[in-house]
Design a protein around this motif. Structure first.
Motif, PDB file in Angstrom:
ATOM      1  N   VAL A 160      41.749  28.148  78.458  1.00 39.06           N
ATOM      2  CA  VAL A 160      41.224  29.404  78.989  1.00 39.06           C
ATOM      3  C   VAL A 160      40.201  29.171  80.092  1.00 39.06           C
ATOM      4  O   VAL A 160      40.231  29.810  81.139  1.00 39.06           O
ATOM      5  CB  VAL A 160      40.603  30.248  77.860  1.00 39.06           C
ATOM      6  CG1 VAL A 160      39.805  31.430  78.439  1.00 39.06           C
ATOM      7  CG2 VAL A 160      41.685  30.766  76.924  1.00 39.06           C
ATOM      8  N   PHE A 161      39.277  28.224  79.873  1.00 36.71           N
ATOM      9  CA  PHE A 161      38.147  28.075  80.796  1.00 36.71           C
ATOM     10  C   PHE A 161      38.247  26.871  81.732  1.00 36.71           C
ATOM     11  O   PHE A 161      37.524  26.810  82.723  1.00 36.71           O
ATOM     12  CB  PHE A 161      36.837  28.019  80.005  1.00 36.71           C
ATOM     13  CG  PHE A 161      36.590  29.255  79.201  1.00 36.71           C
ATOM     14  CD1 PHE A 161      36.272  30.450  79.826  1.00 36.71           C
ATOM     15  CD2 PHE A 161      36.704  29.252  77.828  1.00 36.71           C
ATOM     16  CE1 PHE A 161      36.064  31.609  79.099  1.00 36.71           C
ATOM     17  CE2 PHE A 161      36.495  30.393  77.078  1.00 36.71           C
ATOM     18  CZ  PHE A 161      36.182  31.578  77.716  1.00 36.71           C
ATOM     19  N   GLY A 162      39.110  25.922  81.428  1.00 43.12           N
ATOM     20  CA  GLY A 162      39.359  24.823  82.344  1.00 43.12           C
ATOM     21  C   GLY A 162      38.191  23.866  82.541  1.00 43.12           C
ATOM     22  O   GLY A 162      37.362  23.678  81.653  1.00 43.12           O
ATOM     23  N   LYS A 163      38.125  23.294  83.768  1.00 45.74           N
ATOM     24  CA  LYS A 163      37.156  22.252  84.076  1.00 45.74           C
ATOM     25  C   LYS A 163      36.260  22.657  85.237  1.00 45.74           C
ATOM     26  O   LYS A 163      36.604  23.543  86.021  1.00 45.74           O
ATOM     27  CB  LYS A 163      37.884  20.947  84.455  1.00 45.74           C
ATOM     28  CG  LYS A 163      38.832  20.400  83.405  1.00 45.74           C
ATOM     29  CD  LYS A 163      39.528  19.151  83.917  1.00 45.74           C
ATOM     30  CE  LYS A 163      40.502  18.586  82.903  1.00 45.74           C
ATOM     31  NZ  LYS A 163      41.184  17.363  83.405  1.00 45.74           N
ATOM     32  N   ASP A 164      35.128  21.951  85.353  1.00 46.77           N
ATOM     33  CA  ASP A 164      34.261  22.149  86.509  1.00 46.77           C
ATOM     34  C   ASP A 164      34.723  21.271  87.662  1.00 46.77           C
ATOM     35  O   ASP A 164      35.736  20.561  87.551  1.00 46.77           O
ATOM     36  CB  ASP A 164      32.789  21.879  86.145  1.00 46.77           C
ATOM     37  CG  ASP A 164      32.535  20.436  85.718  1.00 46.77           C
ATOM     38  OD1 ASP A 164      33.389  19.551  85.988  1.00 46.77           O
ATOM     39  OD2 ASP A 164      31.475  20.174  85.119  1.00 46.77           O
ATOM     40  N   ALA A 165      33.982  21.289  88.746  1.00 50.42           N
ATOM     41  CA  ALA A 165      34.375  20.524  89.937  1.00 50.42           C
ATOM     42  C   ALA A 165      34.392  19.027  89.680  1.00 50.42           C
ATOM     43  O   ALA A 165      35.096  18.271  90.355  1.00 50.42           O
ATOM     44  CB  ALA A 165      33.414  20.835  91.089  1.00 50.42           C
ATOM     45  N   GLY A 166      33.610  18.579  88.686  1.00 41.20           N
ATOM     46  CA  GLY A 166      33.562  17.159  88.354  1.00 41.20           C
ATOM     47  C   GLY A 166      34.629  16.733  87.374  1.00 41.20           C
ATOM     48  O   GLY A 166      34.664  15.565  86.967  1.00 41.20           O
ATOM     49  N   GLY A 167      35.485  17.648  86.963  1.00 46.35           N
ATOM     50  CA  GLY A 167      36.564  17.313  86.045  1.00 46.35           C
ATOM     51  C   GLY A 167      36.187  17.400  84.579  1.00 46.35           C
ATOM     52  O   GLY A 167      36.972  16.992  83.714  1.00 46.35           O
ATOM     53  N   HIS A 199      34.662  15.517  67.594  1.00 48.97           N
ATOM     54  CA  HIS A 199      35.393  16.512  68.374  1.00 48.97           C
ATOM     55  C   HIS A 199      36.524  15.827  69.148  1.00 48.97           C
ATOM     56  O   HIS A 199      36.558  14.607  69.274  1.00 48.97           O
ATOM     57  CB  HIS A 199      34.451  17.217  69.353  1.00 48.97           C
ATOM     58  CG  HIS A 199      33.344  17.963  68.675  1.00 48.97           C
ATOM     59  ND1 HIS A 199      32.112  17.396  68.426  1.00 48.97           N
ATOM     60  CD2 HIS A 199      33.285  19.222  68.187  1.00 48.97           C
ATOM     61  CE1 HIS A 199      31.339  18.287  67.821  1.00 48.97           C
ATOM     62  NE2 HIS A 199      32.023  19.400  67.662  1.00 48.97           N
ATOM     63  N   GLU A 200      37.398  16.644  69.673  1.00 52.85           N
ATOM     64  CA  GLU A 200      38.498  16.118  70.478  1.00 52.85           C
ATOM     65  C   GLU A 200      37.949  15.339  71.665  1.00 52.85           C
ATOM     66  O   GLU A 200      36.945  15.720  72.262  1.00 52.85           O
ATOM     67  CB  GLU A 200      39.361  17.277  70.989  1.00 52.85           C
ATOM     68  CG  GLU A 200      40.636  16.862  71.683  1.00 52.85           C
ATOM     69  CD  GLU A 200      41.679  16.316  70.735  1.00 52.85           C
ATOM     70  OE1 GLU A 200      42.410  15.402  71.146  1.00 52.85           O
ATOM     71  OE2 GLU A 200      41.756  16.788  69.595  1.00 52.85           O
ATOM     72  N   ALA A 201      38.599  14.219  71.997  1.00 50.75           N
ATOM     73  CA  ALA A 201      38.166  13.418  73.148  1.00 50.75           C
ATOM     74  C   ALA A 201      38.175  14.281  74.403  1.00 50.75           C
ATOM     75  O   ALA A 201      39.156  14.967  74.695  1.00 50.75           O
ATOM     76  CB  ALA A 201      39.069  12.207  73.320  1.00 50.75           C
ATOM     77  N   GLN A 202      37.067  14.252  75.157  1.00 55.09           N
ATOM     78  CA  GLN A 202      36.905  15.119  76.319  1.00 55.09           C
ATOM     79  C   GLN A 202      37.329  14.458  77.622  1.00 55.09           C
ATOM     80  O   GLN A 202      37.838  15.095  78.516  1.00 55.09           O
ATOM     81  CB  GLN A 202      35.437  15.552  76.429  1.00 55.09           C
ATOM     82  CG  GLN A 202      34.923  16.301  75.208  1.00 55.09           C
ATOM     83  CD  GLN A 202      35.624  17.632  75.001  1.00 55.09           C
ATOM     84  OE1 GLN A 202      35.769  18.420  75.915  1.00 55.09           O
ATOM     85  NE2 GLN A 202      36.064  17.870  73.779  1.00 55.09           N
ATOM     86  N   PHE A 247      31.664  27.129  74.460  1.00 59.99           N
ATOM     87  CA  PHE A 247      31.789  26.889  75.897  1.00 59.99           C
ATOM     88  C   PHE A 247      30.508  27.317  76.577  1.00 59.99           C
ATOM     89  O   PHE A 247      29.768  28.182  76.076  1.00 59.99           O
ATOM     90  CB  PHE A 247      32.993  27.642  76.485  1.00 59.99           C
ATOM     91  CG  PHE A 247      33.031  29.115  76.193  1.00 59.99           C
ATOM     92  CD1 PHE A 247      32.450  30.036  77.062  1.00 59.99           C
ATOM     93  CD2 PHE A 247      33.659  29.604  75.050  1.00 59.99           C
ATOM     94  CE1 PHE A 247      32.502  31.400  76.805  1.00 59.99           C
ATOM     95  CE2 PHE A 247      33.706  30.972  74.778  1.00 59.99           C
ATOM     96  CZ  PHE A 247      33.128  31.875  75.662  1.00 59.99           C
ATOM     97  N   GLN A 248      30.208  26.669  77.692  1.00 63.07           N
ATOM     98  CA  GLN A 248      29.063  27.069  78.507  1.00 63.07           C
ATOM     99  C   GLN A 248      29.389  26.848  79.972  1.00 63.07           C
ATOM    100  O   GLN A 248      29.855  25.778  80.367  1.00 63.07           O
ATOM    101  CB  GLN A 248      27.796  26.323  78.092  1.00 63.07           C
ATOM    102  CG  GLN A 248      27.874  24.820  78.006  1.00 63.07           C
ATOM    103  CD  GLN A 248      26.586  24.242  77.422  1.00 63.07           C
ATOM    104  OE1 GLN A 248      26.117  24.635  76.361  1.00 63.07           O
ATOM    105  NE2 GLN A 248      26.001  23.295  78.145  1.00 63.07           N
ATOM    106  N   ILE A 249      29.160  27.894  80.759  1.00 67.81           N
ATOM    107  CA  ILE A 249      29.536  27.902  82.169  1.00 67.81           C
ATOM    108  C   ILE A 249      28.301  28.251  82.999  1.00 67.81           C
ATOM    109  O   ILE A 249      27.754  29.350  82.859  1.00 67.81           O
ATOM    110  CB  ILE A 249      30.648  28.940  82.426  1.00 67.81           C
ATOM    111  CG1 ILE A 249      31.854  28.656  81.515  1.00 67.81           C
ATOM    112  CG2 ILE A 249      31.054  28.928  83.895  1.00 67.81           C
ATOM    113  CD1 ILE A 249      32.896  29.758  81.524  1.00 67.81           C
TER     114      ILE A 249
END
Length: 383
Positions: free
Chosen positions: A319-326, A140-143, A339-341
């Motif tokens: 669309v969904f961006g990042k969490d507080a930890g980046g 997968h694409e580097a995260q 995706f999972q939020i």
């Protein structure tokens, strides 16, 4: 006995392999040799698919050549019918991460078919326990910045199983069709390649080469038995719900399916696959709130597309961006993503009226974000 005879798989002792020092297989052999005799944890995504399970099995078998003990660990569920069959028929031992699992017993962590974004809880627990990342292999694409001793990220390949087939072909482990464990690994890796490339529809040349190599060792009857599992009634019901709830716009089919059990989580990507088969639809997105036994809730979604110019990874991240930890809430590959939020503080209230209001809130928010991205307005968001 010479050093070469004692360690035939070590990069520095295998001139017969013809590998260059910077070859990924040679580097992986060197890394494993460096950590000979240790115990490692193999981190799988919360809901492991055949690609992840098969590469973990291959890695575990290869580690035995270096006296490295491994545990394959995940946080969620094995719920897809084929995945259950794969684990049971091949006798694969996977461990669910529980609070009682002592992570300090491991000297390092190995991430396969994930870089941590789809195994958030386990990744955080390992970080808290100060367990270093040793190996990351993914397609997968580097995260994010991985900081791993060995990493092999290849987005131009259809499956992580294909990468491990290359390692095996290049000498990480010499397969023998007379050895039962080798046949199991070849069968599992073949299944991983087939499922992650959509039955070779999205396969790259490397995937075909990997499958050709494994074909000499796989058990075709066993593979067929794994792949011929019927869909459960729950999966069919959830697919029907996705079809009933779908909203169509500009060749997109978007469907929120409400609440579902963790045991049925793998019905989400199957429903997305089904919606994608509708005439004039090039992209399907299905999502719902998955509830665990301890009442934790996570909004889980699956993205499928047949449009070559649409990048699932970029779409989901934007669309969904990042969490507080980046960390991104999701990502993807050539034709699929997820995706999972975490629902977090709002999880766990059983009052049905409250649950429905909560679902309406999340459903509206998800649709607003998706429709905003494609430049349209959602009927749900307007109502």
């Amino acid at each position: 006995m010479t050093d070469q005879e004692a360690h035939p798989n070590s990069a520095e002792y295998s001139p017969q392999s013809g590998l260059q020092p910077n070859d990924p297989t040679a580097k992986l052999i060197e890394t494993l040799e460096k950590h000979r005799g240790e115990k490692h944890i193999i981190v799988l995504q919360d809901y492991p698919d055949p690609d992840a399970i098969s590469t973990a099995l291959a890695h575990q078998l290869c580690c035995s050549r270096f006296d490295i003990e491994t545990d394959m660990v995940y946080c969620g569920r094995i719920s897809h019918q084929q995945n259950i069959a794969l684990v049971r028929l091949l006798g694969i031992k996977l461990l669910r991460h529980e609070a009682s699992l002592d992570l300090t017993q491991y000297r390092g962590a190995v991430f396969l078919d994930t870089q941590g974004a789809t195994a958030t809880a386990l990744s955080k627990a390992l970080l808290a326990a100060k367990i270093p990342r040793l190996i990351v292999v993914d397609h997968h694409e580097a995260q994010a910045e991985l900081n791993a001793e060995f990493q092999d990220i290849r987005r131009n390949i259809g499956s992580t199983a294909s990468i491990y087939a290359e390692y095996l072909k290049n000498g990480l482990l010499e397969l023998d069709s007379a050895v039962a464990e080798h046949v199991k690994v070849a069968t599992a890796l073949t299944h991983g390649i087939i499922t992650d490339t959509g039955g070779f529809v999205y396969a790259k040349p490397e995937d075909f080469q990997a499958a050709a190599f494994l074909s000499r060792f796989k058990d075709a009857d066993l593979l067929n038995q794994i792949m011929m599992q019927e869909r459960s009634r729950q999966t069919m019901d959830i697919t029907e719900r996705a079809l009933r709830n779908r909203e169509l716009a500009e060749s997109f089919s978007i469907s929120g399916i409400g609440y579902l059990r963790a045991e049925d989580r793998d019905a989400i990507p199957q429903a997305a696959d089904f919606l994608l088969s509708e005439e004039n639809i090039h992209t399907a997105i299905v999502y719902g709130i998955v509830t665990s036994k301890n009442e934790d809730e996570t909004l889980v979604g699956s993205f499928r597309t047949s449009k070559i110019t649409l990048d699932p990874d970029a779409f989901i991240k934007e669309v969904f961006g990042k969490d507080a930890g980046g960390n991104y809430f999701g990502g993807g590959k050539l034709s699929a993503g997820g995706f999972q939020i975490p629902v977090g503080f709002l999880s766990g209230v059983r009052d049905e009226g409250y649950r429905q209001k909560k679902w309406q809130l999340f459903d509206t928010q998800i649709k607003q974000k998706i429709f905003s991205k494609i430049g349209l307005k959602s009927k749900v968001a307007e109502s």
